[in-house]
Design a protein around this motif. Structure first.
Motif: not given
Length: 193
Positions: A110, A102-103, A148-149, A131, A106-107, A124, A128
């Motif tokens: 973002i 998830s990290t 993670s987010l 995750g 998300f990274t 994104f 989601l």
């Protein structure tokens, strides 16, 4: 509360073969989809897009390093270690918090959103789903994904604010790539004539 949220999501698994397979596919393959997306954007993108790709990839790596540091400081057993549940896929009994998958997802999303919102938004959404799939499969608690987010937001924001420090390295990498591929394309053109 974390476990109750986990149960409400994970208990959805095991009822639909198609949904379970979709969640397993996402949980196992989303990271490759992100990598492929970055590769395509790098190959076919402008110099500005190449910069965004390098920042997204580099920020993702940095966020995963932060995860490793967090896991050394705080160890959260995975749900299947603490509770009697069936996972959809096998996994090592390492630290659950925060979720590395998830990290990373998300990274990248973002970091890309900071530079190209139209690309960052679909990424994104996939993050989601990544995750959510980790919870569905029984590998993470919801707070692992929320953690993670948070890591992704903080690391991405810091890198954006410090981008002037990294710009020379990013521009140097792009110039090396351009010089290699400009030379090869020029030599291909000259060999045809």
């Amino acid at each position: 509360m974390n476990y109750e949220l986990f149960k409400s999501i994970h208990n959805l698994s095991g009822h639909s073969y198609a949904l379970d397979n979709l969640m397993v596919f996402i949980t196992n393959k989303a990271i490759y989809i992100f990598a492929l997306a970055l590769l395509i954007l790098w190959i076919f993108g402008s110099k500005s897009m190449k910069r965004a790709v390098l920042y997204a990839g580099g920020t993702g790596v940095l966020a995963l390093i932060v995860n490793v540091l967090i896991a050394y400081i705080y160890f959260e057993p995975r749900p299947f270690v603490t509770h009697d549940i069936q996972t959809l896929i096998p996994h090592a009994a390492d630290s659950s918090f925060p979720s590395d998958h998830s990290t990373g997802a998300f990274t990248i999303a973002i970091a890309m959103w900071f530079r190209y919102k139209k690309i960052g938004i679909p990424l994104f959404i996939l993050a989601l789903l990544t995750g959510f799939s980790r919870i569905w499969a029984g590998l993470h608690y919801p707070f692992d994904v929320v953690g993670s987010l948070i890591v992704a937001i903080v690391v991405s924001y810091v890198i954006v604010k410090l981008s002037r420090l990294f710009d020379p390295i990013v521009n140097w990498i792009i110039s090396i790539y351009d010089s290699i591929f400009d030379r090869s394309s020029r030599s291909n053109k000259s060999s045809r004539t």
